[in-house]
Design a protein around this motif. Sequence first.
Motif: not given
Length: 334
Positions: A147-161
């Motif tokens: 997940r370190l290489k992911d951008y915020p838009h690639q994650l769900s709301g819960g994962l962004r939190q």
Amino acid sequence: MSALLEIHDLKTYIRQRKGEVRAVDGVSLYIEEGETLGLVGESGCGKTMTGMSIMRLLPPGGYIAGGSIVLDGKELVGMPERDLRKVRGNDVAVIFQDPMTSLNPTMTIGKQIAEMVRIHRQVKQEEALDRAAEVLSLVGMPNPKERLKDYPHQLSGGLRQRVMIAMALSCDPKLLIADEPTTALDVTIQLQILELLYSLKQRLKMAVLLITHDMGVIAGRADRVNVMYAGKIVEAAPTVELFESMHHPYTEALLASIPRLDQRADTRLYSIPGLPPDLSHPPTWCRFQPRCRYATARCREEEPELTGETPEHLYACFNPVGRAGARPQPAVAQ
């Protein structure tokens, strides 16, 4: 022994074209090491501004007009910005309301967390990324290294939190400010995030300032509660005592606004009548008086002080409720 955080008579104002808004108007509170303090009230009551005053992250025109904020023996009011940058993220960290607008959309989450570590820990990028993966794992992120290489838009709301929480914990802060941490999430994810925060607080033994408008979020997760209305603290008590025997009518009204499983489906939900006062011209009498069903002539002439029978349970009211579990009835439309 002094508390980890001590705020005394804090006044935070916001300059505007048509005047000055007294967003926080004489707030005093404290948080002991390892405890959770709930700060609860309606939107616009000054909760977030109190939390952001600790970090000195104020909106344009905002400034601290008076008072004291002492964190772990350091006075933050008047501290030079250079020194304050060493405190932010290190001694005290914050989880903002909406992770999508708080995270940088142009950077991977790994770089964003690692940046915090590099600033405060003076380590190399590789070590900082290892720490980022470690804290992502701590907050329950699936496959943290990937997940370190992911951008915020690639994650769900819960994962962004969870990323926001990981970022806040990356430098092991002594105080965590959680500002409406579940507002942008659906109900099931809200529960997961609240349980995560509670377990992390227990495991890491850090203090938490939990800011929310929802009395249900406070229940079972805060050691003590401060109820805030129109820029002032109107009641302060241990959580269990507050729920069993609240004294301020505003606290009673907030609790009455929570839906209950045992109430009939056709029962009208309680809504506090009226609106909060204009804080650019705050009244010199009780600020809750126009919305209070217990108001008397004295309430329209004087402002009650925050006091009580014991130092543990304080309230600012001339006509305390005093009936355990009392619930006001919905206002009847005229």
